[in-house]
Design an enzyme around this catalytic site. Structure first.
Site, mmCIF file in Angstrom:
data_model
loop_
_atom_site.group_PDB
_atom_site.id
_atom_site.type_symbol
_atom_site.label_atom_id
_atom_site.label_comp_id
_atom_site.label_asym_id
_atom_site.label_seq_id
_atom_site.Cartn_x
_atom_site.Cartn_y
_atom_site.Cartn_z
ATOM 1 N N GLU A 131 8.322 3.881 14.048
ATOM 2 C CA GLU A 131 9.073 4.327 12.909
ATOM 3 C C GLU A 131 9.007 6.024 12.932
ATOM 4 O OE1 GLU A 131 7.369 1.807 9.708
ATOM 5 O OE2 GLU A 131 8.691 0.526 10.098
ATOM 6 N N ASN A 188 0.968 -1.301 -0.032
ATOM 7 C CA ASN A 188 -0.076 -0.049 -0.032
ATOM 8 C C ASN A 188 0.813 1.288 0.096
ATOM 9 O OD1 ASN A 188 0.728 -0.500 2.614
ATOM 10 N ND2 ASN A 188 -1.290 0.184 3.498
ATOM 11 N N CYS A 199 -3.279 1.420 6.636
ATOM 12 C CA CYS A 199 -3.680 0.849 8.059
ATOM 13 C C CYS A 199 -4.079 1.839 9.066
ATOM 14 C CB CYS A 199 -2.285 0.070 8.598
ATOM 15 S SG CYS A 199 -0.913 1.028 8.458
ATOM 16 N N GLU A 215 4.503 -3.350 12.498
ATOM 17 C CA GLU A 215 3.438 -2.383 12.382
ATOM 18 C C GLU A 215 2.443 -3.191 11.405
ATOM 19 O OE1 GLU A 215 1.165 -0.250 10.471
ATOM 20 O OE2 GLU A 215 2.590 0.655 9.377
#
Ligand code: ADP
Length: 508
Positions: free
Chosen positions: A486, A176, A311, A277
């Site tokens: 991150e 994505n 997400c 993640e």
């Protein structure tokens, strides 16, 4: 225009898509990248990469296996022996050069990204800018990886903490955000002094190869960045190798919760460091008294980015009863302006979904809700005149907990609105999920803002804001959305460890 969703005509669309996709892409490669060499799979096998919009083959890349992955790991290990010894400033200079080359090649990277991921040009542009900014950020952070001197309790000992790179790390990334999910990991890894093996998603390996090529041009030494491509059936074996090979020190993964759990258990055998993640199920709460126009703008940005395949996309819209109708009407009006069409056309705001299985999943959830009594205010089906992967922007009301779309991550352009009475009820619904990545809410009450921000069980919260990603901030979740951060200076933590040095001194 009065039409619910403005579609361009089928024939025009298909012709425009073919024209755009046949353009030459200089950064498009058809081999994997190991130790600065363009290599085929040892088996000679390949797999095809498709454009989600035209459904044509864009490229063919190596279908590598665990033996190919082992070679890449060995190259990364050899490179670590020198890269791990470089100074932060030396790494910073090279990362800065990489960033500059990414900017110089931005247009081409945007086109490549849009071609393989299907996201509209404006969104590919936004992703590439964000992805590039992460390399810029980590080129700066490389010089600020500091240790600490701790006050000792005794005169004969001095306590010093230093940070050291983990070593070889495996980076497994999703389709994505083919650019930013790699730079967010690789930027931090390289800045920390690690070397890496990247396994990009099978749908979008081309951006990964382009990024590696530009890294090499920037002066990243051979073996520091390697890209191993493989098709979906081989992902489990390659993934296991990337977790369990004795020379791998850690892994960073972005993707589904199911695969994340598998990798977590793969890492247990060797007690490898891991950052995950995983999927989200973001609540988007609108309280009475909120600025509804701002909330609608935030909802559109948050929900429809990448056709909802994000997400941190809003997944459940919870709206307080006294503003419910007004919010829904305003949202519906804005949704009617979203242009569904060819991602390479500048007028498109929403492109296709990535593949047929994703499309079937999204439409399956919509149909499930309809069968169980949901009201379709807008959309609700595929735009088949454009192909098999275009889902109409959809607005569903009267949803309840028995429906799949209420409980699961939708990953498509589908808005699900639920009415609530009190703040307590909203928080209870918002937190009633195993996921905990992002949450959003809109209010004009400062006390409520602080209270709800602290009460949401998520790693990130947007308060009167629907777009929260930036290189400077810490991205990551809690609960089954994973752990590790991150971006930000915390991004370096995932690729380094604290070493304690105790200096024994002679009695003074
Ligand atoms: P999605 O369902 O969105 O494709 P996945 O979690 O399945 O998300 O995929 C994310 C990444 O994980 C991709 O690079 C994919 O190839 C990889 N992957 C899928 N299955 C496995 C596996 N069993 N082991 C390692 N990597 C995997």
């Amino acid at each position: 225009m009065a039409r619910t969703v403005r579609f361009l005509t089928y024939e025009f669309q298909i012709r425009a898509m073919r024209r755009a996709h046949s353009m030459t892409l200089q950064l498009k490669h058809d081999k994997a990248f190991v130790n600065h060499n363009w290599v085929a799979a040892e088996s000679g096998r390949t797999f095809q990469v498709f454009s989600p919009s035209s459904e044509e083959v864009v490229s063919t890349v190596p279908d590598m296996d665990e033996n190919d992955a082992a070679k890449a790991i060995q190259a990364a290990h050899k490179a670590f022996l020198t890269w791990g010894q470089t100074t932060g400033k030396e790494r910073s200079v090279i990362l800065r050069k990489w960033y500059e080359l990414l900017v110089t090649n931005q247009e081409e990277l945007v086109k490549l990204n849009s071609t393989e991921s299907g996201k509209p040009l404006c969104e590919a542009q936004a992703e590439v800018s964000y992805g590039n900014s992460l390399i810029e950020w980590f080129s700066e952070e490389a010089r600020r990886i500091h240790g600490q001197v701790i006050s000792s309790p005794v005169k004969t000992k001095e306590i010093v903490l230093i940070r050291q790179p983990l070593g070889v790390v495996s980076l497994i990334t999703p389709w994505n955000f083919p650019h930013a999910m790699i730079t967010r990991k690789a930027g931090a890894a390289l800045a920390a002094g690690c070397t890496c093996v990247i396994k990009p998603a099978e749908d979008t390996p081309l951006t990964a190869l382009a990024l590696a090529k530009l890294a090499a041009e920037a002066g990243v030494p051979p073996g520091v960045i390697n890209v191993v491509t493989c098709d979906r059936p081989g992902a489990a074996a390659v993934g296991r190798q990337l977790c369990q090979h004795p020379l791998v020190a850690g892994i960073s993964f972005t993707g589904s919760t199911a695969v994340g759990k598998l990798l977590y258990s793969n890492c247990a055998a060797g007690v490898k460091r891991i950052a995950l993640e995983l999927g989200g199920n973001a609540p988007f709460i609108v309280f009475s008294g909120a600025d509804l126009d701002k909330a609608v703008d935030g909802a559109i940005a948050c929900k429809f980015r990448n056709s909802g395949q994000t997400c941190i996309s809003a997944n459940r819209f919870l709206v307080q009863e006294d503003v419910f109708d007004e919010f829904v009407n305003k949202l519906e009006k804005k949704m009617k302006d979203l242009v569904l069409g060819d991602p390479l056309s500048t007028s498109s705001r929403i492109g296709p979904l990535i593949n047929l299985s994703q499309t079937a999943k999204v439409i399956g959830m919509v149909n499930d809700a309809i069968e169980k009594g949901a009201e379709v205010r807008l959309g609700g089906k595929l735009a088949t005149s454009l192909g098999q992967r275009f889902c109409e922007p959809t607005l569903l009301l009267k949803v309840d907990p028995s429906m799949l779309c209420y409980n699961q991550e939708i990953f498509g352009p589908v808005v699900v609105c639920v009415k609530f009475k009190t703040e307590e009820e909203a928080l209870s619904i918002a937190n009633s999920t195993k996921s905990g990545l992002a949450g959003y809410f809109y209010t004009n009450d400062i006390n409520q803002a602080w209270r709800v921000a602290k009460a949401l069980s998520t790693g990130m919260v947007g308060i009167n804001e629907g777009l929260i990603s930036t290189a400077e901030a810490a991205f990551g979740g809690i609960k089954e959305s994973g752990f590790g951060r991150e971006g930000c200076h915390h991004g370096i933590d995932e690729f380094s460890y604290v070493k304690y040095l105790c200096f024994g001194l002679s009695q003074l």
